[in-house]
Design an enzyme around this catalytic site. Structure first.
Site, PDB file in Angstrom:
ATOM      1  CB  THR A 164       4.392  35.951   7.925  1.00 58.86           C
ATOM      2  OG1 THR A 164       5.230  34.802   7.703  1.00 58.86           O
ATOM      3  CG2 THR A 164       3.704  36.344   6.644  1.00 58.86           C
ATOM      4  CG  ASP A 165       5.529  35.606  14.459  1.00 58.17           C
ATOM      5  OD1 ASP A 165       6.425  34.725  14.404  1.00 58.17           O
ATOM      6  OD2 ASP A 165       5.192  36.153  15.519  1.00 58.17           O
ATOM      7  CD1 TRP A 166       8.977  29.864  11.824  1.00 61.26           C
ATOM      8  CD2 TRP A 166       9.105  32.078  11.643  1.00 61.26           C
ATOM      9  NE1 TRP A 166      10.194  30.184  11.241  1.00 61.26           N
ATOM     10  CE2 TRP A 166      10.299  31.531  11.123  1.00 61.26           C
ATOM     11  CE3 TRP A 166       8.960  33.469  11.614  1.00 61.26           C
ATOM     12  CZ2 TRP A 166      11.330  32.301  10.595  1.00 61.26           C
ATOM     13  CZ3 TRP A 166       9.980  34.253  11.086  1.00 61.26           C
ATOM     14  CH2 TRP A 166      11.148  33.662  10.588  1.00 61.26           C
TER      15      TRP A 166
END
Length: 869
Positions: A288-290
């Site tokens: 995932t992105d953060w």
């Protein structure tokens, strides 16, 4: 759209989210509208396991041996980040010390090591794209990888090939390589190859449709926008550079925050299982992105492999959608054991593939502080302390590469009366804060979140600290004998003007990531629009009133409007220096004083008016309800749109002048692999993948009572209290369309990036490029394909498909350039057959070669002859 995009089964809800879950698409109470009609994201289950690509077989074999011996806690540990600020890097996984696997360090950014020291701040992607130089793209990738390895970064979070630049005012377009899928694809692939040649793992991002910063993120109260993209547009534009990255062997991929067709990118089974892992044959791991992780079971079965930084909906609460909840979900049977095994083996196989099991350094820096000592886990209320920064210098001679990239990107748009290059004894008057230093000090703005002094990069997580900065003022003053500086954006009164004076006017335009707002711009250029910042247009016009000779120098993240001054008689030259990084001044003076001829070309179109763009590419600001951003322009972005709309831009995509001239001659076209069928040959047989014991493991493997270490508060662990009470007898409401029966393999797949037959060379164009001028310089041969109407589809008139940059050519010197085209390069995506379709025997294909999309003197007709216009 099936009602599963935000499924979060009760087994994986954190206590925080039990009261306020992210809404399921099927709920009638949520406020956002469904995706536009016809923009669907059909279910695609189960996740195809990795390990069937021959180039990865050794790595997967090693991973199988290791993963087969892991406990449930050890497996979960590698899939889940340890939490925000819970380690030295922007993100890190748990470790498996018993088997020799450390915490894996994941760190920004695509242009250098973010929040570090003794690192290089390279020019960003848009500058690299403007070089049109594949060798430099690769060389910069090697340098990025060497610095990542030297700092102990396992995964460097780049390159960025999404945003593609669909929206001219999009905040992060500058992190990618340009507003064309081929330019992005070749820039991204060369970067991946270079980075991973060092053993560092690249993370190509953001998958997919991440074209606007505002309203991109989902949370417990908001829903990120939905990019509604039709199948053909997805394949021919936005997926194209990701496919080339996968073909280059990229080890990891980061999903976007937003949705595609109302399915969140981090849990879209069609995007992850179907397109990425099956059709494109991706063998690495998906992260995932953060804080772009929105569910537990749903994301796991949809193909997500790693949660970053591991936290649930709100960071630093000590909860996670995975971690201990993933352990619970495996024990209760809601996440199949074979899915967990595949998650882990993808991570471990990538670790082996790039040799990180052999003396790879541990992190020797902290992204959280510049102090030598500090807390080891800053996100914890109580943390042990120690040495967190060892100040390891990883720069080597990378300043040479950084300067070369910035120099070769410099794009000369206009040069009336050959006012450039300058001479050291010219009388120069320099204007604009963009020529000088940030008055608050180097790196005084966190993540470069300001536009003060010369603009070296945009802002946000895609940045790095400048180890030093050579400003244009410093570089010019070291060369010019008669230079006078006015580092102000207001034209000063009382400036003495002589007839021979040359005014150098510096202007800029900035943008960045949405978590920082700069001068009213929340990442995207909302307030500034496409105009120069700090009243740059007025500064140019004021100088043009006083001086007979004005040179405008632009540092910019993307297209800016020039109409207010571009045709003024005294504006003799315009130089776009893009975003130059730490060598801003030196790279500029290398060119404007004539040591090198400019050889950059525009990686996007510069319009005459923002109204020239289709309305569908405007920024959308809608604070309530989910934004439906429907890509009604389809394939027609940037130059494709301008050609279709019969609009003449101010400067065309690919445009770039030199101090010399070049001639293209003696073109020839040869056929390599014949296009004897419309569709590629059948894909190769898929090899078997590693198999594992799929029995649910013993609950004791994740019991807190078995843990033998001091627990850190807020650190995310895989352990549970009383796991023995968890049973796998309950039936769970899986997403609509969920199945454990594998899909029939997609005909367009068969290898990394797709069917290997797609990448066979079908045509080669060879031509001679000769320097016909009086100065040494480099030329770029850009190849565009025109596909025939016989394909029966509305297709852009011209599409960049290849380019090559020559070596330095002395006056009269020539070089033979060869440009290769693959089957995919001359194909369209058939949405019915679900495969790439090309004209049989190439009939009707026209191949154009030249200096820009608007200057194509060479024409080769397949089945006919080549000519020079």
């Amino acid at each position: 759209m099936a009602p599963w995009a935000h499924l979060a089964l009760a087994s994986v809800f954190t206590p925080l989210l039990l009261a306020s879950p992210v809404p399921d698409e099927s709920e009638s109470t949520h406020s956002h509208k469904r995706a536009a009609e016809g923009y669907d994201s059909p279910p695609y289950y189960p996740t195809p396991p990795g390990g069937w690509v021959p180039d990865w077989s050794e790595a997967y074999s090693k991973a199988h041996d290791l993963v087969s011996n892991m406990t449930l806690a050890e497996k979960v540990n590698l899939t889940t980040g340890t939490g925000f600020f819970m380690g030295p890097c922007v993100g890190q996984t748990g470790s498996v010390p018993r088997l020799g696997i450390p915490n894996l360090c994941l760190q920004d950014s695509p242009l250098g090591i973010r929040n570090s020291d003794h690192n290089t701040a390279f020019p960003p992607g848009i500058t690299v794209g403007a070089t049109f130089n594949k060798d430099l793209m690769y060389e910069r990738g090697v340098a990025l990888g060497e610095e990542a390895r030297g700092k102990g970064v396992n995964v460097l979070l780049g390159p960025s090939v999404g945003a593609l630049g669909r929206k001219p005012r999009g905040g992060r377009n500058w992190e990618g390589f340009g507003a064309d899928p081929t330019l992005q694809a070749l820039g991204g692939a060369q970067t991946v190859k270079g980075m991973q040649s060092t053993g560092a793992i690249a993370a190509i991002k953001h998958y997919i449709g991440n074209e606007q910063e505002m309203h991109r993120m989902s949370s417990i109260v908001t829903k990120g926008y939905s990019s509604n993209i039709d199948d053909r547009t997805l394949h021919e534009l936005y997926l194209w550079p990701f496919a080339e990255g996968v073909r280059a062997g990229v080890g990891s991929l980061m999903t976007a925050y937003s949705d595609v067709n109302s399915s969140s990118c981090s849990q879209s089974s069609k995007l992850l299982n179907g397109i990425l892992k099956d059709e494109l044959g991706f063998q690495g791991f998906v992260m995932t992105d953060w804080l772009g992780h929105y569910s537990g079971v749903a994301s796991a079965i949809a193909g997500l492999d790693m949660s970053m930084p591991g936290d649930g909906a709100v960071p630093l609460f000590g909860d996670s959608y995975w971690g201990s909840e993933l352990s619970r979900s495996v024990l209760n049977g809601s996440v199949p054991v074979d899915r967990l095994n595949d998650m882990v083996q993808r991570i471990v196989a990538t670790w082996y593939k790039y040799g990180q099991d052999k003396d790879y350094p541990l992190p020797n820096f902290s992204t959280n502080t510049q102090d030598k000592e500090g807390p080891l886990y800053p996100g914890a209320l109580f943390s042990p302390s120690g040495v967190v920064n060892q100040f390891v210098d990883v720069t080597s001679n990378h300043n040479i590469t950084a300067r070369a990239v910035a120099r070769e990107a410099i794009t000369l748009l206009k040069n009336d009366m050959d006012i450039l290059p300058l001479h050291s004894d010219d009388s120069l008057k320099v204007f604009g804060t963009d020529a000088g230093r940030n008055p608050d000090g180097l790196n005084s703005c966190a993540d470069q979140g300001c536009n003060k002094g010369v603009l070296t990069m945009g802002w946000g997580s895609g940045t790095a600290r400048l180890p030093y900065l050579i400003t244009p003022q410093e570089a010019i003053s070291s060369i010019a004998k008669n230079a006078e500086f006015h580092i102000t954006d207001k034209f000063p009164s009382g400036v003495t003007v002589s007839p021979d004076d040359i005014a150098l006017v510096f202007i800029s335009a900035d943008s960045g990531e949405n978590f920082i707002t700069v001068e009213g711009n929340p990442g995207d250029r909302t307030k500034a629009g496409l105009n120069a910042w700090h009243d740059g247009d007025e500064l140019v016009k004021a100088a043009a009133e006083k001086f007979s000779n004005v040179v405008v120098i632009v540092h910019t993240v993307g297209p800016i409007l020039m109409e207010e001054w571009i045709e003024l008689k005294s504006v003799k030259a315009v130089v776009v220096a893009h975003l130059p990084g730490q060598e801003a001044g030196n790279s500029l003076t290398d060119v404007i004083f004539g040591d090198y001829s400019p050889s950059g070309h525009m990686p996007y179109t510069i319009p005459r008016s923002e109204d020239d763009y289709p309305d569908s590419v405007d920024l959308i600001s809608q604070p309530f309800g989910q934004i439906q951003d429907t890509y009604t322009e389809g394939l027609y972005i940037d130059y494709r749109h301008f050609i279709k709309a019969n609009l003449t831009p101010r400067y065309a995509f690919g445009h770039g002048l030199s101090y010399t001239t070049f001639n293209f001659s003696q073109p020839s076209l040869s056929t390599k692999t014949p296009l004897d069928s419309a569709y590629p040959a059948a894909r190769p047989t898929k090899l078997p993948t590693p198999s594992y014991n799929t029995s649910i493991p013993d609950a004791s493997e994740v019991a807190w009572s078995s843990a033998k270490f001091t627990r850190i508060w807020r650190y995310l662990y895989p352990y549970l209290d009383k796991p023995e009470s968890i049973t796998a007898t309950k039936k769970y409401a899986y997403p609509e369309g969920y199945s454990t029966e594998p899909h029939e393999v997609p005909r367009a797949g068969g290898g990394e990036g797709g069917n290997p037959a797609l990448f066979e060379t079908v045509f080669s164009v060879q031509l001679e490029v000769r320097n016909t001028g009086k100065r040494t310089g480099k030329a770029v041969a850009q190849l565009y394909v025109e596909l025939p109407s016989s394909l029966g589809l509305d297709t852009p008139a011209l599409q960049l498909r290849q380019f090559e940059k020559t070596k330095e050519l002395a006056p009269g010197q020539s070089e033979t350039v060869t440009l290769h085209l693959t089957r995919k390069d001359v194909s369209v995506w058939d949405v019915v057959v679900q495969d790439w379709k090309a004209p049989v025997n190439g009939e009707g294909i026209k191949i154009w070669v030249g200096n820009s999309v608007a200057d194509l003197p060479v024409l080769c007709v397949v089945g006919g002859k080549c000519s020079v216009q």
